[in-house]
Enzyme design. Structure first.
Site, short mmCIF file in Angstrom:
data_model
loop_
_atom_site.label_atom_id
_atom_site.label_comp_id
_atom_site.label_asym_id
_atom_site.label_seq_id
_atom_site.Cartn_x
_atom_site.Cartn_y
_atom_site.Cartn_z
N ARG A 16 0.82 -1.22 0.00
CA ARG A 16 0.00 0.00 0.00
C ARG A 16 0.85 1.27 0.00
O ARG A 16 0.35 2.36 -0.23
CB ARG A 16 -0.95 -0.02 1.21
CG ARG A 16 -2.04 -1.08 1.09
CD ARG A 16 -2.69 -1.43 2.43
NE ARG A 16 -1.88 -2.36 3.23
CZ ARG A 16 -2.27 -2.91 4.37
NH1 ARG A 16 -3.46 -2.61 4.89
NH2 ARG A 16 -1.48 -3.75 5.05
N GLN A 73 12.59 -14.58 5.62
CA GLN A 73 11.32 -15.16 5.18
C GLN A 73 11.28 -14.97 3.66
O GLN A 73 11.03 -13.88 3.18
CB GLN A 73 10.15 -14.42 5.85
CG GLN A 73 8.80 -15.01 5.53
CD GLN A 73 7.65 -14.11 5.95
OE1 GLN A 73 7.80 -12.88 6.07
NE2 GLN A 73 6.49 -14.72 6.17
N GLY A 78 2.45 -14.32 5.41
CA GLY A 78 1.67 -13.84 6.55
C GLY A 78 2.49 -13.66 7.81
O GLY A 78 3.63 -14.15 7.92
N ASN A 170 -6.32 -4.96 17.50
CA ASN A 170 -5.04 -5.61 17.77
C ASN A 170 -3.94 -4.70 17.25
O ASN A 170 -3.91 -4.35 16.07
CB ASN A 170 -5.02 -6.96 17.03
CG ASN A 170 -3.62 -7.57 16.99
OD1 ASN A 170 -2.84 -7.39 17.92
ND2 ASN A 170 -3.33 -8.28 15.91
N ASN A 386 41.16 26.00 -4.38
CA ASN A 386 41.61 24.75 -3.76
C ASN A 386 41.72 23.60 -4.74
O ASN A 386 42.19 22.54 -4.38
CB ASN A 386 40.68 24.37 -2.61
CG ASN A 386 39.25 24.17 -3.06
OD1 ASN A 386 38.81 24.76 -4.04
ND2 ASN A 386 38.50 23.35 -2.35
N ARG A 440 49.30 41.96 -7.99
CA ARG A 440 48.34 42.49 -8.95
C ARG A 440 49.11 43.46 -9.85
O ARG A 440 50.16 43.99 -9.46
CB ARG A 440 47.18 43.21 -8.25
CG ARG A 440 47.62 44.42 -7.47
CD ARG A 440 46.48 45.07 -6.71
NE ARG A 440 46.95 46.31 -6.11
CZ ARG A 440 46.59 46.74 -4.92
NH1 ARG A 440 45.75 46.05 -4.17
NH2 ARG A 440 47.05 47.88 -4.47
C1 UD1 Z 1 -1.48 -6.86 11.31
C2 UD1 Z 1 -2.39 -7.77 12.14
C3 UD1 Z 1 -3.62 -6.99 12.57
C4 UD1 Z 1 -3.21 -5.76 13.33
C5 UD1 Z 1 -2.22 -4.92 12.54
C6 UD1 Z 1 -1.62 -3.85 13.43
C7 UD1 Z 1 -2.10 -10.07 11.34
C8 UD1 Z 1 -2.68 -11.14 10.50
N1 UD1 Z 1 -2.76 -8.91 11.36
O1 UD1 Z 1 -2.21 -6.51 10.13
O2 UD1 Z 1 -4.44 -7.81 13.38
O3 UD1 Z 1 -4.36 -5.00 13.65
O4 UD1 Z 1 -1.11 -5.71 12.07
O5 UD1 Z 1 -0.84 -2.93 12.74
O6 UD1 Z 1 -1.10 -10.26 11.98
N2 UD1 Z 1 5.14 -9.11 7.73
C9 UD1 Z 1 6.14 -10.04 7.50
N3 UD1 Z 1 5.87 -11.13 6.73
C10 UD1 Z 1 4.67 -11.36 6.20
C11 UD1 Z 1 3.64 -10.42 6.42
C12 UD1 Z 1 3.90 -9.31 7.21
O7 UD1 Z 1 7.25 -9.87 7.99
O8 UD1 Z 1 4.52 -12.38 5.52
C13 UD1 Z 1 5.44 -7.94 8.54
C14 UD1 Z 1 5.31 -6.65 7.77
O9 UD1 Z 1 6.57 -6.27 7.23
C15 UD1 Z 1 4.86 -5.66 8.83
C16 UD1 Z 1 4.15 -6.52 9.85
O10 UD1 Z 1 4.52 -7.86 9.59
O11 UD1 Z 1 5.94 -5.00 9.47
C17 UD1 Z 1 2.64 -6.37 9.77
O12 UD1 Z 1 2.20 -6.73 8.47
P1 UD1 Z 1 1.03 -5.96 7.76
O13 UD1 Z 1 0.83 -6.58 6.41
O14 UD1 Z 1 1.22 -4.51 7.83
O15 UD1 Z 1 -0.20 -6.42 8.70
P2 UD1 Z 1 -1.59 -5.73 8.84
O16 UD1 Z 1 -2.44 -6.07 7.68
O17 UD1 Z 1 -1.43 -4.30 9.16
CA CA Z 2 0.36 -2.92 9.32
#
Ligand code: UD1
Ligand code: CA
Length: 455
Positions: A16, A73, A78, A170, A386, A440
């Protein structure tokens, strides 16, 4: 060693954001978001920190080199899958694990400390940090039973209308007992709207196994804002800036117009210093007390002493002593070291130069690669030559020298102590101490010349 460790999730692309840069490397308050989170974790006492990297792994690892351990990863399946990448670290660890997201830059170490201590006193298997959001859209919702206990977390995309109406969200910040987390991760599936392994499902799993799940609600929801878009990035920037300005004002710094003043989180400023409007102070800058900075100045990674006046100036990677006056319209470039009582102003550029105590460069000069002593006076329009097209050379101007207006000092060259340079000279040879250097053409007046032209 404390038995608290942190896992920071930072492998996502941040779709996003629409950016080539990994989301967690976008800066807020002069530091990357993931750096802010790592600093908060360390402040709260995490002795071991594992950052999960994936998208742009190398650049995230480079940005945090030497400050944390990394687990890769390769596919972003997720947040639950991200934590699974630290399986080995979890298996080797007996204690509490804070799981944090790299995209919550406003998080403070104090809030993590509160969560950790409540987690310990509740003797819970998991503690979720929640917040009440005025606009909860996009966040996972915290679902409690009638007794008030947290039952599960439902992602926005999976929530039914009743769940969407819940404003308790959360924050994506948790404490887990390592052993319980490790076994609950094994139960995760990706049967959900996004086809991902959600870390949030661990909460329902632990509940179903009769482990204690606890929740702590942040007093100020701002601290837990997760940044997913450029608009949210700007909102976080403005909040972190406000936070910094308030701290400075509490410590006795006058900020004349907070709306046009940008000061990075690490900057230190002494009491009774006044910051005028339209001023940026960045990086690891440090400013003493009773100084006046701005208006219209940008100060980056620069140390400024007490009682200095700096206006309409761009200074970066410099050191400026006490009672120095700089400006208006001055550019101080890296490795410039300005000693006490110096005066520099009116369209002057200084680079990689030492300016000795009480020396003056008051007008229209370029002074580069120069070692200048104390009490020197530089006339208007003096240029240190310089660069010969291949190499840079240094100029030495000893104490109490007086450089006449419009002088070129062709480096390498030394102007001796207490000597004078005649205005308009191009100096290519050393000038011994106490001498007058003149270089000069002599003036020749042809009398009656104009009259002759007319005939
Ligand atoms: C996540 C939470 C949501 C919470 C929100 C808070 C989950 C499923 N959802 O959603 O409940 O309200 O954060 O901000 O956990 N990341 C990885 N690997 C992945 C996916 C994500 O390292 O495969 C990292 C991202 O870089 C990021 C963090 O995890 O720093 C959160 O990921 P993001 O996709 O922003 O989660 P949200 O949809 O915001
Ligand atoms: Ca987030």
């Amino acid at each position: 060693m404390s038995n608290l460790m942190a896992i920071i999730l930072a492998a996502g692309k941040g779709t996003r954001m629409k950016s080539a840069l990994p989301k967690v490397l976008h800066q807020v308050g002069g530091k990357s978001m993931v750096q802010q989170v790592l600093d908060a974790a360390k402040f709260a006492g995490a002795a071991k920190n594992v950052v999960i990297i994936g998208f742009g792994a190398q650049s995230v690892a480079d940005a945090l080199a030497g400050q944390a351990e990394f687990a890769v990863q390769t596919e972003q399946l997720g947040t639950g899958h991200a934590v699974m990448q630290a399986r080995q670290e979890l298996a080797d660890f007996d204690g509490t694990v804070m799981v944090l997201c790299g995209d919550t830059p406003l998080l403070t170490g104090d809030l993590l400390k509160t969560m950790y201590s409540e987690h310990c006193s509740a003797q819970a298997a998991a503690t979720v940090l929640t917040a009440i959001m005025p606009d909860p859209s996009g966040y996972g919702r915290v679902i409690r039973n009638p007794a008030g206990q947290v039952v599960k977390i439902v992602e926005h995309k999976d929530a039914d209308p009743a769940e969407l109406a819940v404003s308790e969200i959360n924050t994506g910040i948790y404490c887990f007992e390592a052993k319980e987390l490790l076994q609950a991760l094994e139960g995760l599936t990706c049967n959900n709207a996004q086809g991902e392994y959600y870390l949030t499902d661990v909460i329902a799993i632990l509940n179903s196994q009769n482990h204690k799940v606890w929740a702590v609600t942040a007093a100020d929801y701002h601290e837990t804002l997760g940044i997913n878009s450029r608009a949210q990035l700007a909102e976080a920037e403005s909040l972190i800036r406000q936070r910094k300005l308030e701290t400075l004002m509490d410590n006795g710094v006058t900020i004349m117009d907070p709306g046009s003043t940008f000061i990075d989180a690490q900057v230190e400023i002494g009491p009774d210093t006044i910051i005028y409007p339209f001023t940026w102070i960045e990086g690891c800058s440090k400013i003493g007390s009773n100084s006046s900075i701005g208006p219209n100045s940008r100060i980056a990674n620069t140390i400024i002493g007490n009682g200095a006046t700096i206006h309409f100036t761009y200074a970066h990677d410099c050191t400026i002593g006490e009672d120095v006056t700089v400006g208006p319209y001055v550019h101080l470039r890296p490795k410039t070291d300005i000693k006490n009582g110096v005066k520099i102003g009116n369209f002057v550029e200084v680079k990689n130069t030492v300016v000795g105590e009480k020396s003056k460069i008051p007008h229209l000069s370029y002074i580069g690669d120069t070692d200048m002593g104390a009490g020197v006076n530089i006339g208007s329009g003096t240029i240190t030559v310089n660069y010969d097209g291949k190499n840079k050379h240094r100029t030495t101007i000893e104490d109490e020298a007086f450089i006449g207006c419009n002088t070129n000092l062709v480096a390498p060259v030394t102007v001796g102590r207490g000597s004078y340079i005649a205005a308009g000279s191009t100096i290519t040879k050393n000038v011994p101490p106490g001498s007058l250097g003149v270089a000069r053409a002599r003036q020749n007046n042809l009398e009656g010349w104009a009259e002759k032209q007319r005939r």
